[in-house]
Design a protein around this motif. Structure first.
Motif, PDB file in Angstrom:
ATOM      1  N   ALA A 136       0.670   3.453 -39.881  1.00 30.10           N
ATOM      2  CA  ALA A 136       1.206   2.199 -40.420  1.00 30.10           C
ATOM      3  C   ALA A 136       0.076   1.242 -40.790  1.00 30.10           C
ATOM      4  O   ALA A 136       0.115   0.593 -41.848  1.00 30.10           O
ATOM      5  N   ARG A 137      -0.934   1.157 -39.935  1.00 27.63           N
ATOM      6  CA  ARG A 137      -2.067   0.256 -40.229  1.00 27.63           C
ATOM      7  C   ARG A 137      -2.863   0.756 -41.434  1.00 27.63           C
ATOM      8  O   ARG A 137      -3.281  -0.031 -42.283  1.00 27.63           O
ATOM      9  N   ALA A 178       6.080  -2.172 -36.618  1.00 28.41           N
ATOM     10  CA  ALA A 178       7.307  -2.091 -35.820  1.00 28.41           C
ATOM     11  C   ALA A 178       8.423  -1.405 -36.602  1.00 28.41           C
ATOM     12  O   ALA A 178       9.179  -0.589 -36.039  1.00 28.41           O
ATOM     13  N   GLU A 179       8.535  -1.721 -37.886  1.00 34.24           N
ATOM     14  CA  GLU A 179       9.582  -1.097 -38.704  1.00 34.24           C
ATOM     15  C   GLU A 179       9.381   0.410 -38.811  1.00 34.24           C
ATOM     16  O   GLU A 179      10.334   1.193 -38.695  1.00 34.24           O
ATOM     17  N   LEU A 180       8.134   0.834 -39.036  1.00 37.29           N
ATOM     18  CA  LEU A 180       7.880   2.267 -39.158  1.00 37.29           C
ATOM     19  C   LEU A 180       8.123   2.983 -37.827  1.00 37.29           C
ATOM     20  O   LEU A 180       8.727   4.056 -37.798  1.00 37.29           O
ATOM     21  N   ALA A 236      11.117   6.800 -34.725  1.00 37.96           N
ATOM     22  CA  ALA A 236      11.711   7.095 -33.415  1.00 37.96           C
ATOM     23  C   ALA A 236      13.178   7.488 -33.567  1.00 37.96           C
ATOM     24  O   ALA A 236      13.653   8.432 -32.926  1.00 37.96           O
ATOM     25  N   ASP A 237      13.891   6.770 -34.433  1.00 36.52           N
ATOM     26  CA  ASP A 237      15.311   7.051 -34.630  1.00 36.52           C
ATOM     27  C   ASP A 237      15.514   8.351 -35.403  1.00 36.52           C
ATOM     28  O   ASP A 237      16.340   9.198 -35.025  1.00 36.52           O
ATOM     29  N   PHE A 238      14.737   8.538 -36.468  1.00 35.66           N
ATOM     30  CA  PHE A 238      14.985   9.679 -37.342  1.00 35.66           C
ATOM     31  C   PHE A 238      14.512  10.999 -36.736  1.00 35.66           C
ATOM     32  O   PHE A 238      15.235  11.996 -36.758  1.00 35.66           O
ATOM     33  N   MET A 253       8.828   9.759 -44.812  1.00 34.59           N
ATOM     34  CA  MET A 253       9.989   9.097 -45.394  1.00 34.59           C
ATOM     35  C   MET A 253      10.066   7.619 -45.037  1.00 34.59           C
ATOM     36  O   MET A 253      10.740   6.841 -45.699  1.00 34.59           O
ATOM     37  N   GLY A 254       9.336   7.229 -43.994  1.00 34.93           N
ATOM     38  CA  GLY A 254       9.341   5.828 -43.583  1.00 34.93           C
ATOM     39  C   GLY A 254       8.430   4.946 -44.419  1.00 34.93           C
ATOM     40  O   GLY A 254       8.454   3.721 -44.289  1.00 34.93           O
ATOM     41  N   ILE A 255       7.599   5.560 -45.259  1.00 38.37           N
ATOM     42  CA  ILE A 255       6.682   4.814 -46.129  1.00 38.37           C
ATOM     43  C   ILE A 255       7.099   5.046 -47.575  1.00 38.37           C
ATOM     44  O   ILE A 255       7.347   6.179 -47.984  1.00 38.37           O
TER      45      ILE A 255
END
Length: 224
Positions: A92-93, A100-102, A107-109, A137-139
């Motif tokens: 993320a960085r 936090a969003e990523l 964690a959920d997916f 997929m989170g980015i």
């Protein structure tokens, strides 16, 4: 959009030359899912690596007008001694997205449960792939590169992965390697066949599949 111009790549193994790209030129449009088909060993994964920049061609160039993902599902970049959570925070960085969003999304997916807080070296190959797919997929990328990623996991996870991927490509392009012809028909509007270093692109996905299946039949006939 991604354009490749005069792309060449040859590997030499045990004194034998294997050409995976022989002066390939092609354009992959924005917001279009393109399947890359071909026999095992044709060089499909190598092509994705060259598009992502993780492998250099011998000559030629890759030109893009937007961001390109690493090959989705590729888990080789995770630090094995760091936990899944720590790896996600680090990525993320690097990509400048909200940490936090990523973390929450992955964690959920990925559904790794307590393993999310354990070192990646303790993961099975399937768990690493689930983590990698979730991070990818989170980015948001303008183009996603995908190498058989939705083949990972049980049926429920594969279905969830394909639904998420289908949602992403409504806003982004994708270049995907898969042996699942049903998936090609569901998700892709263009397809190419890689054979002997040459890429044949088709506007008609069914025609590309027919070309690919003829190659597979000839392989079976030769081996039989």
């Amino acid at each position: 959009m991604i354009e490749i111009r005069n792309l060449c790549k040859t590997f030499v193994l045990n004194g034998r030359r294997k050409v995976v790209a022989d002066n390939i030129s092609a354009v992959f449009p924005d917001r279009t899912a393109v399947a890359i088909l071909g026999r095992n060993g044709a060089g499909k994964s190598s092509l994705l690596k060259m598009l992502s920049g993780s492998m250099d061609p011998d000559s030629g160039e890759v030109i893009s007008t937007g961001t390109i993902s690493w090959p989705v599902g590729f888990a080789g970049s995770f630090h094995p001694e760091m936990t899944g959570l720590q790896n996600v925070r680090f990525i993320a960085r690097v990509y400048g997205v909200d940490t936090a969003e990523l973390v929450d999304f992955v964690a959920d997916f990925a559904g790794l449960g307590q393993h999310f807080n354990l070192p990646v070296r303790t993961y099975s190959s399937g768990m690493r792939s689930r983590l990698a797919f979730g991070v990818s997929m989170g980015i948001h990328f303008e183009t996603y590169l995908v190498d058989e990623v939705t083949a990972v996991g049980d049926a429920a996870f594969r279905e969830k992965s394909e639904l998420l991927f289908a949602e992403r490509i409504t806003q982004s392009g994708a270049i995907m390697v898969t042996h699942n012809m049903g998936q090609v028909k569901r998700l892709c509007s263009l397809a190419g066949v890689l054979e002997d270093g040459h890429l044949s692109l088709y506007d008609d996905v069914d025609a590309a599949i027919a070309h690919h299946q003829e190659l597979m039949k000839s392989d079976k006939a030769a081996s039989g």
